[in-house]
Design a protein around this motif. Structure first.
Motif, PDB file in Angstrom:
ATOM      1  N   ASP A   1       4.730   8.191  12.265  1.00 29.95           N
ATOM      2  CA  ASP A   1       5.436   7.724  11.048  1.00 29.95           C
ATOM      3  C   ASP A   1       4.818   8.357   9.807  1.00 29.95           C
ATOM      4  N   LEU A   2       3.489   8.382   9.756  1.00 28.80           N
ATOM      5  CA  LEU A   2       2.797   8.888   8.574  1.00 28.80           C
ATOM      6  C   LEU A   2       2.952  10.400   8.452  1.00 28.80           C
ATOM      7  N   LEU A   3       2.941  11.085   9.603  1.00 32.03           N
ATOM      8  CA  LEU A   3       3.114  12.540   9.594  1.00 32.03           C
ATOM      9  C   LEU A   3       4.522  12.899   9.115  1.00 32.03           C
ATOM     10  N   ARG A   4       5.508  12.125   9.583  1.00 32.63           N
ATOM     11  CA  ARG A   4       6.891  12.380   9.174  1.00 32.63           C
ATOM     12  C   ARG A   4       7.031  12.216   7.655  1.00 32.63           C
ATOM     13  N   ALA A   5       6.428  11.133   7.145  1.00 31.54           N
ATOM     14  CA  ALA A   5       6.506  10.873   5.705  1.00 31.54           C
ATOM     15  C   ALA A   5       5.792  11.970   4.916  1.00 31.54           C
ATOM     16  N   SER A   6       4.700  12.462   5.467  1.00 33.87           N
ATOM     17  CA  SER A   6       3.889  13.419   4.708  1.00 33.87           C
ATOM     18  C   SER A   6       4.557  14.789   4.577  1.00 33.87           C
ATOM     19  N   ILE A   7       5.501  15.104   5.468  1.00 33.77           N
ATOM     20  CA  ILE A   7       6.204  16.384   5.297  1.00 33.77           C
ATOM     21  C   ILE A   7       7.574  16.181   4.635  1.00 33.77           C
ATOM     22  N   GLY A   8       7.876  14.946   4.262  1.00 35.18           N
ATOM     23  CA  GLY A   8       9.145  14.682   3.584  1.00 35.18           C
ATOM     24  C   GLY A   8       9.084  15.111   2.126  1.00 35.18           C
ATOM     25  N   SER A   9      10.174  14.872   1.424  1.00 35.76           N
ATOM     26  CA  SER A   9      10.222  15.367   0.046  1.00 35.76           C
ATOM     27  C   SER A   9       9.627  14.369  -0.956  1.00 35.76           C
TER      28      SER A   9
ATOM     29  N   SER B   1       0.847  -1.209   0.000  1.00 34.31           N
ATOM     30  CA  SER B   1       0.000   0.000   0.000  1.00 34.31           C
ATOM     31  C   SER B   1       0.873   1.247   0.000  1.00 34.31           C
ATOM     32  N   SER B   2       0.313   2.351  -0.527  1.00 33.59           N
ATOM     33  CA  SER B   2       1.053   3.607  -0.480  1.00 33.59           C
ATOM     34  C   SER B   2       0.836   4.284   0.872  1.00 33.59           C
ATOM     35  N   VAL B   3       1.759   5.182   1.216  1.00 31.46           N
ATOM     36  CA  VAL B   3       1.625   5.952   2.452  1.00 31.46           C
ATOM     37  C   VAL B   3       0.310   6.733   2.420  1.00 31.46           C
ATOM     38  N   TYR B   4      -0.018   7.272   1.237  1.00 30.72           N
ATOM     39  CA  TYR B   4      -1.270   8.024   1.108  1.00 30.72           C
ATOM     40  C   TYR B   4      -2.483   7.149   1.461  1.00 30.72           C
ATOM     41  N   ASP B   5      -2.513   5.933   0.902  1.00 28.06           N
ATOM     42  CA  ASP B   5      -3.620   5.018   1.202  1.00 28.06           C
ATOM     43  C   ASP B   5      -3.676   4.658   2.689  1.00 28.06           C
ATOM     44  N   ALA B   6      -2.499   4.520   3.297  1.00 28.27           N
ATOM     45  CA  ALA B   6      -2.463   4.197   4.726  1.00 28.27           C
ATOM     46  C   ALA B   6      -3.072   5.336   5.541  1.00 28.27           C
ATOM     47  N   ILE B   7      -2.736   6.582   5.163  1.00 23.84           N
ATOM     48  CA  ILE B   7      -3.297   7.740   5.882  1.00 23.84           C
ATOM     49  C   ILE B   7      -4.813   7.765   5.738  1.00 23.84           C
ATOM     50  N   VAL B   8      -5.291   7.508   4.521  1.00 26.39           N
ATOM     51  CA  VAL B   8      -6.738   7.491   4.292  1.00 26.39           C
ATOM     52  C   VAL B   8      -7.401   6.391   5.139  1.00 26.39           C
ATOM     53  N   THR B   9      -6.771   5.196   5.169  1.00 26.16           N
ATOM     54  CA  THR B   9      -7.301   4.097   5.989  1.00 26.16           C
ATOM     55  C   THR B   9      -7.363   4.503   7.459  1.00 26.16           C
ATOM     56  N   MET B  10      -6.297   5.167   7.933  1.00 23.40           N
ATOM     57  CA  MET B  10      -6.247   5.587   9.327  1.00 23.40           C
ATOM     58  C   MET B  10      -7.415   6.514   9.664  1.00 23.40           C
TER      59      MET B  10
ATOM     60  N   LYS C   1       6.991  11.743  -2.740  1.00 20.37           N
ATOM     61  CA  LYS C   1       5.539  11.754  -2.944  1.00 20.37           C
ATOM     62  C   LYS C   1       4.898  10.595  -2.190  1.00 20.37           C
ATOM     63  N   ILE C   2       3.927  10.890  -1.304  1.00 20.08           N
ATOM     64  CA  ILE C   2       3.319   9.826  -0.505  1.00 20.08           C
ATOM     65  C   ILE C   2       2.369   8.950  -1.326  1.00 20.08           C
ATOM     66  N   GLU C   3       1.963   9.423  -2.499  1.00 16.18           N
ATOM     67  CA  GLU C   3       1.057   8.634  -3.340  1.00 16.18           C
ATOM     68  C   GLU C   3       1.764   7.420  -3.935  1.00 16.18           C
ATOM     69  N   THR C   4       3.082   7.509  -4.096  1.00 19.62           N
ATOM     70  CA  THR C   4       3.803   6.395  -4.713  1.00 19.62           C
ATOM     71  C   THR C   4       4.747   5.681  -3.744  1.00 19.62           C
ATOM     72  N   MET C   5       4.933   6.241  -2.555  1.00 19.16           N
ATOM     73  CA  MET C   5       5.849   5.620  -1.591  1.00 19.16           C
ATOM     74  C   MET C   5       5.144   4.461  -0.885  1.00 19.16           C
ATOM     75  N   PRO C   6       5.716   3.215  -0.940  1.00 16.88           N
ATOM     76  CA  PRO C   6       5.047   2.118  -0.232  1.00 16.88           C
ATOM     77  C   PRO C   6       5.296   2.214   1.287  1.00 16.88           C
ATOM     78  N   VAL C   7       4.325   1.724   2.050  1.00 19.30           N
ATOM     79  CA  VAL C   7       4.452   1.836   3.509  1.00 19.30           C
ATOM     80  C   VAL C   7       5.644   1.069   4.067  1.00 19.30           C
ATOM     81  N   ASN C   8       6.099   0.030   3.347  1.00 17.10           N
ATOM     82  CA  ASN C   8       7.198  -0.748   3.945  1.00 17.10           C
ATOM     83  C   ASN C   8       8.525   0.012   3.987  1.00 17.10           C
ATOM     84  N   ILE C   9       8.562   1.202   3.360  1.00 17.44           N
ATOM     85  CA  ILE C   9       9.753   2.061   3.465  1.00 17.44           C
ATOM     86  C   ILE C   9       9.803   2.751   4.823  1.00 17.44           C
ATOM     87  N   ILE C  10       8.631   3.075   5.376  1.00 18.36           N
ATOM     88  CA  ILE C  10       8.614   3.907   6.587  1.00 18.36           C
ATOM     89  C   ILE C  10       8.160   3.169   7.841  1.00 18.36           C
ATOM     90  N   MET C  11       7.659   1.943   7.688  1.00 16.56           N
ATOM     91  CA  MET C  11       7.108   1.242   8.857  1.00 16.56           C
ATOM     92  C   MET C  11       8.212   0.784   9.808  1.00 16.56           C
TER      93      MET C  11
END
Lengths: 211, 211
Positions: B125-133, B91-100, B135-145
């Motif tokens: 974790d999701l907030l940190r990713a969302s202010i990073g450089s 899943s993308s980070v964006y999708d994870a945020i929406v699920t949350m 794109k959260i729409e294409t970043m998979p969650v397993n990068i930041i979990m």
């Protein structure tokens, strides 16, 4: 503590007939006053019954576990509160997120130039803003914060258990601990009470370590 | 319950000299056995002392509040756990945020195609990713979990109080409740234990409402 059958009988008699003397209780049970003395002493000491001279025994209305949990009901906010972290209402959402990470807290309080409480920011508020279309570098926090009069607050002398109930009812993670100033026109933020603090209460309770 | 001076004296005597008979305790206090009977009954019933026939009284080693808090130490995870919310590791980070937001939870668990636990995602974790450089729409969650073996977990029969300690020690908001499958090679996520659940324990305790 576990009560004996006889002690339960005594409680029932006092519950229905109190105030009632020890003699009268003994009569109803076909026992002597002397036989009952230890039971009456136990029930009185444990708080189930109370006794008044020349009146007799009466029922306090407390069950065993009520007595156990009275301890929990005496803990106040100031015994467990954390230090609050505040940001100014003109701060940007981006700055608020950075502050949240630097201070490692889950909730920020927003204040005006007089240091009076204006709003509350949760991680959820900041996360929502960060995936929105507006730029978080220029958006001020007062656009997204929960504001008065919707802020759930507490004071330092409030009971922890009442705050725990509020946290669950309102589904929030933390409350500001406030104190009025300027004759009630301002609210100074003097603390922060979180679910972590509540978790600490339970841990201390189990460790027999209550403050 | 509050102990009298005499009851405290009895505990001290038994603590230093136990096992000791009622007669011997009475002797040391210059009182008759009959006078002591209610006190000994109270102390035994309340769990401070224990008595064995033909041996005497001995000290159980328990203080008043220890006895009170034993109750807390019997509560298990399964009595309070919530339903877990999982996302796939691709899943993308964006999708994870929406699920949350949709599920209104503060922590997501990441699983692989066998539904085995791979990671944990917090709001932080999701907030940190969302202010990073990136794109959260294409970043998979397993990068930041947070990934195995750094995930703090528990099982349904664990004690709530042990989990409360872990939550505080590790400074986290929630733990997955897991069960092994495939001979231990997989971990099924069967629950979620949060600081909200722990807060609920305290509220129930104070309301005399423990499950």
């Amino acid at each position: 503590m576990e009560l004996t059958v006889r002690q339960e009988q005594i409680i029932d008699i006092v519950k229905s007939n109190g105030p009632i003397t020890g003699e009268q209780i003994a009569e109803r049970l076909n026992l002597t006053r002397a036989t009952l003395r230890p039971d009456l002493a136990i029930l009185t000491m444990a708080g189930f019954l109370d006794a008044r001279p020349r009146v007799g025994y009466f029922y306090t209305g407390k069950t065993g576990s009520q007595l156990l949990t009275e301890k929990v009901k005496k803990i106040t906010v100031q015994q467990y509160q954390s230090i609050p972290v505040v940001v100014n209402e003109s701060s940007s959402v981006y700055d608020a997120i950075v502050t949240m990470f630097l201070e490692d807290v889950g909730t920020l309080f927003v204040v005006d130039q007089n240091s009076s409480l204006m709003g509350v920011l949760s991680r959820k508020d900041l996360l929502r803003a960060s995936i929105g279309s507006q730029k978080i570098e220029t958006m001020p926090v007062n656009i997204i914060m929960t504001r008065m009069p919707n802020i759930t607050m507490c004071q330092k002398d409030d009971l922890i258990i009442d705050v725990a109930n509020k946290l669950i009812d309102k589904q929030i993670d933390a409350l500001p601990v406030v104190r009025e100033f300027d004759k009630g026109s301002g609210l100074e933020v003097i603390g922060r009470l979180t679910k972590t603090n509540i978790t600490k209460v339970l841990v201390d309770l189990a460790n027999d370590d209550l403050i």
